[in-house]
Design a protein around this motif. Sequence first.
Motif, mmCIF file in Angstrom:
data_model
loop_
_atom_site.group_PDB
_atom_site.id
_atom_site.type_symbol
_atom_site.label_atom_id
_atom_site.label_comp_id
_atom_site.label_asym_id
_atom_site.label_seq_id
_atom_site.Cartn_x
_atom_site.Cartn_y
_atom_site.Cartn_z
ATOM 1 N N ILE A 148 26.310 -16.304 -78.067
ATOM 2 C CA ILE A 148 26.823 -15.470 -79.147
ATOM 3 C C ILE A 148 27.012 -14.034 -78.663
ATOM 4 C CG2 ILE A 148 26.295 -14.486 -81.406
ATOM 5 C CD1 ILE A 148 24.856 -17.149 -82.034
ATOM 6 N N ALA A 149 26.084 -13.553 -77.856
ATOM 7 C CA ALA A 149 26.154 -12.181 -77.365
ATOM 8 C C ALA A 149 27.358 -11.972 -76.445
ATOM 9 C CB ALA A 149 24.873 -11.817 -76.642
ATOM 10 N N LYS A 150 27.733 -12.996 -75.693
ATOM 11 C CA LYS A 150 28.846 -12.862 -74.757
ATOM 12 C C LYS A 150 30.185 -12.765 -75.472
ATOM 13 C CE LYS A 150 26.878 -15.133 -70.726
ATOM 14 N NZ LYS A 150 27.007 -16.261 -69.816
ATOM 15 N N GLY A 151 30.371 -13.508 -76.528
ATOM 16 C CA GLY A 151 31.663 -13.512 -77.208
ATOM 17 C C GLY A 151 32.693 -14.246 -76.375
ATOM 18 N N ASN A 152 33.947 -14.054 -76.683
ATOM 19 C CA ASN A 152 35.024 -14.693 -75.923
ATOM 20 C C ASN A 152 35.360 -13.823 -74.728
ATOM 21 O OD1 ASN A 152 35.212 -16.804 -77.729
ATOM 22 N ND2 ASN A 152 36.701 -15.732 -79.004
ATOM 23 N N ARG A 153 35.136 -14.374 -73.567
ATOM 24 C CA ARG A 153 35.400 -13.654 -72.322
ATOM 25 C C ARG A 153 36.548 -14.338 -71.605
ATOM 26 N NH1 ARG A 153 30.508 -10.741 -70.307
ATOM 27 N NH2 ARG A 153 31.402 -11.131 -68.268
ATOM 28 N N PHE A 154 37.330 -13.552 -70.873
ATOM 29 C CA PHE A 154 38.431 -14.131 -70.121
ATOM 30 C C PHE A 154 38.722 -13.271 -68.899
ATOM 31 C CE2 PHE A 154 40.122 -11.647 -73.633
ATOM 32 C CZ PHE A 154 41.010 -10.782 -73.017
ATOM 33 N N LEU A 155 39.396 -13.882 -67.943
ATOM 34 C CA LEU A 155 39.763 -13.217 -66.701
ATOM 35 C C LEU A 155 41.067 -12.456 -66.908
ATOM 36 C CD1 LEU A 155 39.217 -12.918 -63.591
ATOM 37 C CD2 LEU A 155 40.797 -14.835 -63.309
ATOM 38 N N ILE A 156 41.083 -11.179 -66.525
ATOM 39 C CA ILE A 156 42.319 -10.399 -66.601
ATOM 40 C C ILE A 156 42.733 -9.978 -65.197
ATOM 41 C CG2 ILE A 156 41.935 -9.567 -68.940
ATOM 42 C CD1 ILE A 156 41.140 -6.862 -67.748
ATOM 43 N N THR A 157 44.020 -9.762 -65.043
ATOM 44 C CA THR A 157 44.598 -9.302 -63.784
ATOM 45 C C THR A 157 45.298 -7.984 -64.065
ATOM 46 O OG1 THR A 157 44.954 -11.573 -63.075
ATOM 47 C CG2 THR A 157 46.203 -9.880 -61.931
ATOM 48 N N ILE A 158 44.904 -6.949 -63.342
ATOM 49 C CA ILE A 158 45.510 -5.629 -63.522
ATOM 50 C C ILE A 158 46.179 -5.217 -62.217
ATOM 51 C CG2 ILE A 158 45.109 -3.195 -64.033
ATOM 52 C CD1 ILE A 158 42.844 -4.054 -65.839
ATOM 53 N N THR A 159 47.474 -5.005 -62.293
ATOM 54 C CA THR A 159 48.236 -4.537 -61.147
ATOM 55 C C THR A 159 48.371 -3.026 -61.262
ATOM 56 O OG1 THR A 159 49.465 -6.602 -61.095
ATOM 57 C CG2 THR A 159 50.416 -4.737 -59.908
ATOM 58 N N VAL A 160 47.912 -2.328 -60.246
ATOM 59 C CA VAL A 160 47.989 -0.866 -60.216
ATOM 60 C C VAL A 160 49.267 -0.488 -59.480
ATOM 61 C CG1 VAL A 160 46.857 1.262 -59.476
ATOM 62 C CG2 VAL A 160 45.486 -0.692 -60.208
ATOM 63 N N LEU A 161 50.100 0.317 -60.136
ATOM 64 C CA LEU A 161 51.356 0.731 -59.542
ATOM 65 C C LEU A 161 51.107 1.418 -58.205
ATOM 66 C CD1 LEU A 161 54.417 0.881 -60.038
ATOM 67 C CD2 LEU A 161 54.050 3.164 -60.916
ATOM 68 N N GLY A 162 51.721 0.916 -57.145
ATOM 69 C CA GLY A 162 51.593 1.502 -55.823
ATOM 70 C C GLY A 162 50.487 0.889 -54.977
ATOM 71 N N SER A 163 49.693 -0.014 -55.534
ATOM 72 C CA SER A 163 48.605 -0.630 -54.795
ATOM 73 C C SER A 163 49.069 -1.942 -54.169
ATOM 74 C CB SER A 163 47.425 -0.888 -55.732
ATOM 75 O OG SER A 163 46.349 -1.457 -55.015
ATOM 76 N N ALA A 164 48.339 -2.398 -53.167
ATOM 77 C CA ALA A 164 48.724 -3.595 -52.438
ATOM 78 C C ALA A 164 48.563 -4.884 -53.234
ATOM 79 C CB ALA A 164 47.908 -3.690 -51.154
ATOM 80 N N GLY A 165 47.593 -4.953 -54.099
ATOM 81 C CA GLY A 165 47.367 -6.188 -54.837
ATOM 82 C C GLY A 165 46.644 -5.930 -56.139
ATOM 83 N N PRO A 166 46.553 -6.951 -56.988
ATOM 84 C CA PRO A 166 45.922 -6.771 -58.298
ATOM 85 C C PRO A 166 44.404 -6.754 -58.228
ATOM 86 C CG PRO A 166 46.633 -9.032 -58.051
ATOM 87 C CD PRO A 166 47.100 -8.299 -56.826
ATOM 88 N N ILE A 167 43.815 -6.273 -59.295
ATOM 89 C CA ILE A 167 42.366 -6.286 -59.460
ATOM 90 C C ILE A 167 42.076 -7.292 -60.561
ATOM 91 C CG2 ILE A 167 40.383 -4.932 -60.248
ATOM 92 C CD1 ILE A 167 41.729 -2.505 -58.983
ATOM 93 N N ARG A 168 41.096 -8.152 -60.336
ATOM 94 C CA ARG A 168 40.747 -9.183 -61.322
ATOM 95 C C ARG A 168 39.278 -9.066 -61.684
ATOM 96 N NH1 ARG A 168 43.995 -11.830 -57.528
ATOM 97 N NH2 ARG A 168 45.954 -12.563 -58.402
#
Length: 144
Positions: free
Chosen positions: A12-32
């Motif tokens: 219950i404390a965790k709630g709904n969790r999910f994996l996100i992918t964030i692409t930073v403009l100008g960076s080599a790859g995304p952060i997950r």
Amino acid sequence: MLLQKQKKGSQIAKGNRFLITITVLGSAGPIRFVVNEEEIVAAVIDTTLKSYAREGRLPILGSDLSCFQLYCSNAGSDALSPWETIGSRGGRNFLLYKKQVQPQAEMSDGEASMVAPEGGITRKGSGSFKAWLNKSLNFKISSH
């Protein structure tokens, strides 16, 4: 029975969790990373900037949250509000942009300075390096 209650409470404390992918403009790859869907966008940007810095990625972005905007890659062209929850748009892929800084006119000695989008200061007016050095160090450099 006590063990079952602890497991149930932790879910219950965790709630709904999910994996996100964030692409930073100008960076080599995304952060997950994994987030709670009720987490606010400002906290996600903060986590992204910390992860980015910890990994030693380039270009160096800094840590000021107000300088960045997060966009959901599959939902319109509007940036997410910093107080909006990350799960509100239903997206899992995001783009992080550094806000474009508008030119600021600072009238000093009749010259205007411009602030670059990367945050650095560009040339001031139409002066040369020699003029800047003379002004900075208060001595004259002879031409020959």
